[in-house]
Motif scaffolding. Structure first.
Motif, mmCIF file in Angstrom:
data_model
loop_
_atom_site.group_PDB
_atom_site.id
_atom_site.type_symbol
_atom_site.label_atom_id
_atom_site.label_comp_id
_atom_site.label_asym_id
_atom_site.label_seq_id
_atom_site.Cartn_x
_atom_site.Cartn_y
_atom_site.Cartn_z
ATOM 1 N N ALA A 214 -1.821 1.579 -4.999
ATOM 2 C CA ALA A 214 -0.527 1.823 -4.310
ATOM 3 C C ALA A 214 0.740 1.211 -4.958
ATOM 4 C CB ALA A 214 -0.523 1.390 -2.810
ATOM 5 N N PRO A 215 1.275 1.791 -6.028
ATOM 6 C CA PRO A 215 2.241 1.201 -6.698
ATOM 7 C C PRO A 215 3.562 1.033 -6.331
ATOM 8 C CG PRO A 215 1.582 3.286 -7.805
ATOM 9 C CD PRO A 215 0.614 3.056 -6.894
ATOM 10 N N THR A 216 3.739 1.849 -5.297
ATOM 11 C CA THR A 216 4.973 1.983 -4.370
ATOM 12 C C THR A 216 5.171 0.999 -3.160
ATOM 13 O OG1 THR A 216 4.662 3.896 -3.145
ATOM 14 C CG2 THR A 216 5.522 4.095 -5.301
ATOM 15 N N ILE A 217 3.842 0.327 -3.010
ATOM 16 C CA ILE A 217 4.039 -0.434 -1.800
ATOM 17 C C ILE A 217 4.904 -1.716 -1.952
ATOM 18 C CG2 ILE A 217 1.975 -1.933 -2.452
ATOM 19 C CD1 ILE A 217 0.802 -1.597 0.206
ATOM 20 N N THR A 218 5.681 -2.156 -0.770
ATOM 21 C CA THR A 218 5.956 -3.337 -0.715
ATOM 22 C C THR A 218 5.307 -4.426 0.185
ATOM 23 O OG1 THR A 218 8.032 -2.146 -0.973
ATOM 24 C CG2 THR A 218 8.331 -4.325 0.022
ATOM 25 N N LEU A 219 4.834 -5.378 -0.369
ATOM 26 C CA LEU A 219 4.056 -6.270 0.296
ATOM 27 C C LEU A 219 4.905 -7.692 0.861
ATOM 28 C CD1 LEU A 219 1.088 -6.780 -2.326
ATOM 29 C CD2 LEU A 219 1.035 -5.635 -0.082
ATOM 30 N N PRO A 220 4.636 -7.879 2.330
ATOM 31 C CA PRO A 220 5.554 -8.798 2.884
ATOM 32 C C PRO A 220 5.337 -10.176 2.013
ATOM 33 C CG PRO A 220 4.125 -7.720 4.476
ATOM 34 C CD PRO A 220 3.805 -7.288 3.196
ATOM 35 N N THR A 221 6.336 -11.091 1.886
ATOM 36 C CA THR A 221 6.186 -12.367 1.186
ATOM 37 C C THR A 221 5.355 -13.222 1.924
ATOM 38 O OG1 THR A 221 8.156 -13.081 2.270
ATOM 39 C CG2 THR A 221 8.542 -12.053 0.094
ATOM 40 N N GLN A 222 5.362 -13.245 3.021
ATOM 41 C CA GLN A 222 4.569 -14.084 3.760
ATOM 42 C C GLN A 222 3.108 -13.603 4.102
ATOM 43 O OE1 GLN A 222 5.712 -17.370 4.050
ATOM 44 N NE2 GLN A 222 7.420 -16.430 2.862
ATOM 45 N N ILE A 223 2.590 -12.634 3.604
ATOM 46 C CA ILE A 223 1.297 -11.933 4.066
ATOM 47 C C ILE A 223 0.121 -12.735 3.685
ATOM 48 C CG2 ILE A 223 0.778 -10.834 1.634
ATOM 49 C CD1 ILE A 223 -0.276 -8.264 3.426
ATOM 50 N N THR A 224 -0.807 -13.034 4.618
ATOM 51 C CA THR A 224 -1.864 -13.854 4.240
ATOM 52 C C THR A 224 -2.825 -13.271 3.086
ATOM 53 O OG1 THR A 224 -3.228 -12.792 6.228
ATOM 54 C CG2 THR A 224 -1.587 -14.571 6.610
ATOM 55 N N THR A 225 -3.682 -14.153 2.696
ATOM 56 C CA THR A 225 -4.756 -13.782 1.906
ATOM 57 C C THR A 225 -5.948 -12.776 2.849
ATOM 58 O OG1 THR A 225 -4.909 -15.819 0.562
ATOM 59 C CG2 THR A 225 -6.755 -14.452 0.463
ATOM 60 N N ASP A 226 -5.899 -13.054 3.969
ATOM 61 C CA ASP A 226 -6.878 -12.109 4.725
ATOM 62 C C ASP A 226 -6.309 -10.615 4.932
ATOM 63 O OD1 ASP A 226 -8.937 -13.986 4.906
ATOM 64 O OD2 ASP A 226 -8.305 -14.704 6.929
ATOM 65 N N LEU B 68 -4.282 -9.279 2.674
ATOM 66 C CA LEU B 68 -4.151 -8.603 1.446
ATOM 67 C C LEU B 68 -5.572 -8.133 1.291
ATOM 68 C CD1 LEU B 68 -1.996 -11.031 -0.937
ATOM 69 C CD2 LEU B 68 -1.629 -8.814 -0.203
ATOM 70 N N ARG B 69 -6.711 -8.966 1.431
ATOM 71 C CA ARG B 69 -7.942 -8.572 1.339
ATOM 72 C C ARG B 69 -8.310 -7.176 2.024
ATOM 73 N NH1 ARG B 69 -10.583 -11.969 3.577
ATOM 74 N NH2 ARG B 69 -11.658 -10.999 5.235
ATOM 75 N N ARG B 70 -7.946 -7.270 3.375
ATOM 76 C CA ARG B 70 -8.058 -5.998 3.946
ATOM 77 C C ARG B 70 -7.686 -4.882 3.585
ATOM 78 N NH1 ARG B 70 -8.546 -9.776 8.572
ATOM 79 N NH2 ARG B 70 -6.200 -9.694 8.844
ATOM 80 N N ARG B 71 -6.326 -5.026 2.987
ATOM 81 C CA ARG B 71 -5.450 -3.814 2.404
ATOM 82 C C ARG B 71 -6.217 -3.473 1.118
ATOM 83 N NH1 ARG B 71 0.790 -3.908 3.166
ATOM 84 N NH2 ARG B 71 0.922 -4.771 5.328
ATOM 85 N N ALA B 72 -6.861 -4.449 0.386
ATOM 86 C CA ALA B 72 -7.357 -4.108 -0.994
ATOM 87 C C ALA B 72 -8.711 -3.355 -0.672
ATOM 88 C CB ALA B 72 -7.635 -5.396 -1.701
ATOM 89 N N VAL B 73 -9.575 -3.903 0.147
ATOM 90 C CA VAL B 73 -10.887 -3.147 0.380
ATOM 91 C C VAL B 73 -10.581 -1.740 0.993
ATOM 92 C CG1 VAL B 73 -12.634 -3.264 1.976
ATOM 93 C CG2 VAL B 73 -11.932 -5.474 0.784
ATOM 94 N N GLU B 74 -9.612 -1.590 1.908
ATOM 95 C CA GLU B 74 -9.489 -0.391 2.426
ATOM 96 C C GLU B 74 -9.010 0.784 1.247
ATOM 97 O OE1 GLU B 74 -6.335 1.799 5.836
ATOM 98 O OE2 GLU B 74 -6.134 -0.318 5.338
ATOM 99 N N LEU B 75 -8.170 0.407 0.528
ATOM 100 C CA LEU B 75 -7.667 1.156 -0.599
ATOM 101 C C LEU B 75 -8.772 1.458 -1.573
ATOM 102 C CD1 LEU B 75 -4.122 -0.473 -1.641
ATOM 103 C CD2 LEU B 75 -4.462 1.882 -0.611
#
Length: 315
Positions: A155-167, A169-176
């Motif tokens: 998802a190259p156009t996604i904007t990730l929150p600066t304070q996002i947690t590892t958990d 991020l992992r859920r988003r990665a697994v879903e993608l």
């Protein structure tokens, strides 16, 4: 004579367009011509011809290796079985010191998976399917950085929150990975991962995603990332393929080395080249390359530059 130049638009394999370009950049050998025909070419056409044979040698001409055959067999088995597992999915480690061709082997595996998927699902790209994801980690990379790379690849156009947690991020990665039907996740330069967090992230990816993880790096099983502590949990879930130099003191080793040299010899795109020259010098090439296939390929490229571009004949 018309020679089409190879034009690459992307500098890295860590984007989807860049990876697909790398997987399909397989130029054909330029037409064989005599030295007289070569010298008769205009300067611009001769330059294109030289570029074409250099591209063919660097990108297309490959020799089969026992490690390639083993890795392909292991990976095919895991890609079939991992979606049927609910946890502790199996992975593959491709490990060796520097200049042994680890990344090249991983690229061959990625190409095989992509091509196999394309045969089964011809419209896969239009449907948004991404069978292969490729990331490269930098020195002391964290688990969060690894997950961010996976997300941005898909998802190259996604904007990730600066304070996002590892958990998160992992859920988003697994879903993608699931949404895009990813079968293979290549993590290159995996020896740069350090500490327990990256290892726990990879273990979680193996538990939560059916994509098969291939770790590529320097001495992975004995290094800081996966040779001790929590990293051993990842190591124990992976089949290890180690690339080694060829020992020509054994009959089997000499036969393998001569076979490699002979493949280059037969396919060397030089004007009026007589096959046999390289093969007769296989022991000397072994000494120069220290038994390493990737170094042999670099030597052949330099020979092309020395003989092919300035003289045009080697025989």
């Amino acid at each position: 004579m018309i020679v089409e130049p190879l034009i690459l638009h992307h500098d890295t394999k860590t984007t989807l367009p860049g990876l697909r370009e790398a997987l399909t950049a397989l130029p054909a050998a330029p037409p064989a011509i005599t030295f007289a025909e070569y010298t008769a070419l205009t300067a611009s056409v001769r330059s294109l011809y030289d570029e074409a044979r250099d591209d063919y040698l660097r990108l297309t001409l490959r020799v089969p290796t026992p490690e390639q055959e083993l890795s392909t067999r292991i990976l095919a088995k895991h890609i079939i079985s991992n979606p049927r597992r609910k946890n502790s999915r199996r992975g593959l480690m491709v490990s060796a010191p520097m200049f042994y061709g680890k990344t090249e082997l991983a690229l061959l595996l990625a190409r095989s998976v992509e091509q196999d998927h394309a045969k089964k699902f011809p419209d896969y790209a239009d449907n948004g399917e991404v069978p292969v994801v490729w990331v490269e980690v930098t020195d002391h990379a964290t688990g969060k950085a690894l997950l961010s790379q996976i997300i941005r690849f898909l998802a190259p156009t996604i904007t990730l929150p600066t304070q996002i947690t590892t958990d998160n991020l992992r859920r988003r990665a697994v879903e993608l990975l699931h949404v895009h039907h990813t079968k293979l996740l290549v993590i290159d330069e995996a020896h740069n991962l350090g500490g327990s967090e990256p290892s726990s992230v990879i273990k979680a990816l193996q538990n939560e995603s059916s994509a098969t993880v291939v770790l590529v790096g320097i001495n992975l099983a004995s290094g800081k990332a996966f040779g001790s502590g929590e990293g051993l949990q990842v190591t124990m879930r992976c089949d290890l393929v180690e690339l080694r130099r060829v020992d020509i003191r054994t009959e089997e080793g000499m036969a393998l080395w001569r076979r490699w040299v002979a493949i280059f010899d037969r396919n060397l795109p030089l004007c009026e080249h007589i096959p046999g020259t390289l093969t007769r010098n296989a022991p000397a090439l072994h000494a120069a390359a220290d038994g390493r296939l990737s170094v042999l390929a670099m030597i052949i490229e330099r020979l092309m530059g020395l003989f092919g571009l300035s003289v045009g004949v080697m025989g």
